[in-house]
Motif scaffolding. Structure first.
Motif, PDB file in Angstrom:
ATOM      1  N   MET A  43       0.767  -1.227  -0.052  1.00  0.00           N
ATOM      2  CA  MET A  43       0.125   0.019   0.031  1.00  0.00           C
ATOM      3  C   MET A  43       0.696   1.282   0.004  1.00  0.00           C
ATOM      4  SD  MET A  43      -2.829   0.810   2.742  1.00  0.00           S
ATOM      5  CE  MET A  43      -4.067   2.323   2.477  1.00  0.00           C
ATOM      6  N   HIS A  57       0.503  -8.715   2.193  1.00  0.00           N
ATOM      7  CA  HIS A  57      -0.852  -8.943   1.596  1.00  0.00           C
ATOM      8  C   HIS A  57      -0.759  -9.598   0.216  1.00  0.00           C
ATOM      9  CE1 HIS A  57      -1.148  -5.082  -1.016  1.00  0.00           C
ATOM     10  NE2 HIS A  57      -0.294  -4.855  -0.231  1.00  0.00           N
ATOM     11  N   ASP A  73       3.295  -4.055  -6.043  1.00  0.00           N
ATOM     12  CA  ASP A  73       2.443  -4.004  -4.927  1.00  0.00           C
ATOM     13  C   ASP A  73       1.204  -4.770  -5.122  1.00  0.00           C
ATOM     14  OD1 ASP A  73       1.016  -3.220  -2.610  1.00  0.00           O
ATOM     15  OD2 ASP A  73       0.658  -1.071  -3.346  1.00  0.00           O
ATOM     16  N   ASP A 114       5.966  -5.698   2.040  1.00  0.00           N
ATOM     17  CA  ASP A 114       4.935  -5.173   1.034  1.00  0.00           C
ATOM     18  C   ASP A 114       5.759  -4.960  -0.306  1.00  0.00           C
ATOM     19  OD1 ASP A 114       2.927  -4.064  -0.205  1.00  0.00           O
ATOM     20  OD2 ASP A 114       2.052  -3.122   1.307  1.00  0.00           O
TER      21      ASP A 114
END
Ligand SMILES: [Zn+2]
Length: 765
Positions: free
Chosen positions: A1, A356, A366, A432
């Motif tokens: 993010m 994630h 990302d 990330d």
């Protein structure tokens, strides 16, 4: 993010073990001792770690990324679920006990988007990112989410346009000086300067009725380098998607503080404080240029200028725009993949690792650049487990869904299992997006020394030195002055940064008081496609970590940290670095108040002297500011005393560690350390205050929090700092006592731990 482009200053990190190299300034001689391990256990640990680090393969990282990024995989898409199921099968194949946990959460998607310049000329914004022939996934329009800002309220508004630079509170102060109001206007702000969700929030606070956010080429377009597909940077059509929720809490906007498991109670959408007050739409600079060019009125101050070939003006008007943004307010299912390796003798102590897996579109950088490293770690740990390695503690690996819309998958999982996690979680290690370059470490400062130790043992893939040494060298080169350089050279440990809330570590740290760490590499890889359709496999393999060797280094770094935390006899928490950092925060706060006092004094004097009046250009007048009350003195003594107490306790604990580490750590070998270890990892919980931060009760941590008006960026000792910044003097005063109280509790706990360890050293346990 988090956008790498937004991290303007490179914060990298720690000491070379490269055996053939001459030791340079600032470098410590290598040590074979491992913090928290007896000599014999350290030997075995090093053997297993070496085996582990030899396993991760760049080819595998590439293949996982190719597969997982082959279709858009946002929340609610078929490929999001497919990726989760594929990872589940992989974890199982690698010997992990894995399952999927579902959450049902609010995830709006666009129903209607329209942006039109009505006056003085006509222009209809394209609001689309076209396919690029060389880029094979850029044409999957049927599966892509079009550019939008999630959790914008529905709206259909028409009004004059005002350019507000980054749309921060400072920018609005500047507008006030110019006597320009945004009341009833639609503002156009550029990305950067703050988290995007702050822009509509501050705009609405100032009376705007709509908000457009665009990517200026000065920040991540042609002013930075060649644009895609010739270079990595954002072209005229690429748009940054992203959530624009308010900052009261993380997770599903409809379930603050509890898990949104299927069937959970939820707020009505209209009652969620996270939804914006005005409609928001993100656009490309191709779409922004005609709008900006149609604005007249006052020229912008120099630092407000972007890189478009136009004269930047503020307005309002005569440009008049019509903005429509409407959404499908659906509940979508999240798929968190949770995998465990059982601990052999302290199975109730959990070491947690996550990244994630959901993206805005194809999401190669990302989040998959970090996610594939996590997967390769899991494969390697599974491999050495098969060879006989048995972690002392339980290891939990997680692939979070729903990070992009608001850290939802990690937050809902944490809220669902909060009691267990507060009891059992030792630490959480996050990653990330990652690329080529320098190791960047942020996290809880009780793990600063530990992380320095890990980084000293990881080889940089392109230079013959450790990732610590490269990061350390960069720190020297980037230090702003002689004092700063001196500190970098002579402080034993490289400082790590405090965590804001750019990724899934936020709820672990801010809400649950679980020590958290974020690891990534950056500074030398391509940037510029953050949250556009072009952040995909083609782009990543042409402009980012194209050989996947820094992806491997990330897997080696994070995996080594996980193994050490899982295997250490005495958990490697350390408090002298923490106390030292906390003292720097106290000094910063004192300086902040002093600066504010000086500034107000000076401004009042200039008002009295007529300076503002005299320098104001009659043709472009600036307002004379009103006299301001002088900020009062605040008593920082409670903070200073408690920081000192913490420092003393930290030294005592450090001495006790040194004592038990003598003689190869023989004293540790005979001790029962299970309770002491639990005491150690729970020290981070003591920084929580059940009432939370003023106005933001979900954020309980008193040392670290994302700023209420900055978003991603951290505000340390937020209860004091934000009150000072917002001229809430009584609140600042109260904040001093609240934070001092948590520091005293921390000091007391560390003293208890020291005393237990002293008994171990004396052979009394
Ligand atoms: Zn991400």
């Amino acid at each position: 993010m988090k956008s790498l482009a937004m991290l303007a200053c490179v914060v990298a990190f720690s000491l070379s073990l490269w055996p053939f190299q001459q030791h340079k300034v600032g470098e410590k001689l290598p040590s074979t001792a491992l913090q928290g391990f007896t000599a014999s256990a350290a030997q075995s640990e090093r053997d297993w770690e070496n085996r582990f680090r030899a396993i991760p393969s760049p080819d595998n990282l590439r293949e996982y990324m190719r597969l997982m990024s082959s279709h858009p995989h946002h929340v609610g898409s078929p490929w999001d679920q497919k990726n989760a199921e594929w990872m589940l099968a992989k974890f199982k194949e690698w010997g992990w006990d894995a399952h999927i946990e579902n959450f049902d959460v609010l995830f709006p998607t666009p129903k209607e988007r329209h942006l039109e310049l009505l006056e003085p000329t006509k222009f209809i914004a394209k609001l689309e990112e076209p396919p690029i022939p060389d880029d094979p996934t850029s044409n999957q329009q049927a599966e892509q989410l079009p550019p939008y800002n999630a959790y914008s309220i529905d709206g259909d508004v028409t009004g004059p346009l005002v350019y507000v630079n980054y749309g921060t509170r400072d920018d609005y102060e500047q507008l006030e000086k110019f006597g320009i109001s945004v009341k009833g206007a639609i503002v156009i702000a550029r990305y950067g300067g703050s988290w995007r969700g702050i822009k509509p929030k501050v705009a609405a606070e100032h009376g705007a009725i709509g908000c457009i956010i665009y990517s200026d080429p000065a920040d991540d377009g042609f002013a930075q380098g060649d644009t895609y597909p010739q270079g990595s940077w954002r072209n005229k059509d690429a748009v940054q998607r992203g959530a624009v929720t308010d900052t009261y809490y993380a997770g599903d906007p409809l379930t603050p503080g509890w898990g949104s498991v299927p069937g959970a109670k939820r707020l009505d959408i209209k009652d969620s404080p996270l939804i914006t007050k005005i409609p928001v739409l993100p656009i490309s600079y191709g779409d922004a240029q005609p709008l900006l060019a149609a604005i007249r009125g006052r020229d912008v101050p120099q630092h407000w200028r972007g890189a478009l070939p136009i004269t930047y003006r503020i307005g309002p008007g005569p440009a008049k725009v019509h903005l429509v943004a409407k959404f499908n307010w659906d509940i979508q299912r999240l798929y968190d993949v949770i995998a465990k390796l059982p601990g052999a003798d302290s199975a109730d102590q959990w070491v947690i690792r996550g990244n994630h897996h959901d993206a805005w579109v194809n999401g190669a950088s990302d989040p998959l650049s970090g996610m594939v490293a996590v997967l390769e770690e899991a494969r390697a740990l599974g491999e050495i487990y098969k060879q006989g390695w048995r972690p002392k503690r339980t290891i939990i690996y997680a692939a979070w869904d729903g990070e992009e819309p608001g850290l939802i998958g990690s937050t809902e999982w944490l809220e669902t299992h909060l009691d267990d996690l507060q009891q059992h979680a030792v630490a959480y290690i996050n990653s990330d997006n990652t690329t080529r370059g320098y190791l960047r470490v942020s996290g809880s400062h009780s793990l600063e020394r530990f992380l320095n130790g890990v980084a000293r043992d990881i080889d940089d893939p392109e230079k013959r030195m450790s990732v610590w040494q490269r990061a350390h060298s960069l720190r020297i080169a980037d230090a702003g002055n002689a004092d700063a350089r001196d500190e970098v050279r002579h402080r034993a440990d490289m400082r790590i940064r405090a965590l804001g809330d750019g990724s899934d570590y936020a709820s672990f740290l801010d809400h649950a008081g679980i020590a958290a760490v974020d690891l990534r590499f950056g500074g030398e890889g391509g940037e510029g496609q953050y949250h556009s359709i072009y952040d995909d496999f083609y782009w990543y393999t042409h402009f980012s970590d194209t050989k996947f060797v820094y992806g491997r280094a990330l897997a080696q770094t994070a995996g080594t940290a996980i193994m050490r935390l899982a295997d250490a006899e005495l958990l490697p928490f350390e408090f002298t670095d923490q106390a030292d950092t906390i003292k720097t925060y106290v000094k910063e706060l004192e300086k902040l108040l002093k600066t504010e006092q000086d500034e107000v004094k000076e401004r009042n004097q200039e008002v009295d002297e007529g300076v503002y009046e005299a320098i104001s250009d009659p043709q472009k007048p600036t307002e004379v500011p009103a006299h301001k009350d002088l900020p009062p003195f605040i008593n920082f003594a409670p903070l200073e005393n408690s920081a000192e107490a913490l420092s003393e306790a930290a030294k005592r604990y450090d001495n006790a560690v040194k004592k038990v580490s003598g003689n190869g750590g023989a004293a540790l070998a005979n001790a029962s350390l299970h309770e002491l270890n639990a005491r150690l990892y729970k020290t981070e919980r003591l920084f929580l205050n059940e009432k939370g931060l003023p106005g933001r009760p979900w954020f309980k941590h008193q040392i670290y929090a994302p700023g209420a008006y900055t978003g991603y960026a951290v505000k340390t000792m937020p209860a004091v700092r934000e009150a000072l910044e917002q001229a809430k003097w009584n609140e600042a005063d109260e904040g001093v006592y609240t934070v001092a109280k948590t520091l005293n509790l921390e000091a007391a706990r560390i003293n208890e731990a020291a005393s237990e360890l002293e008994k171990v050293a004396g052979g009394q346990k």
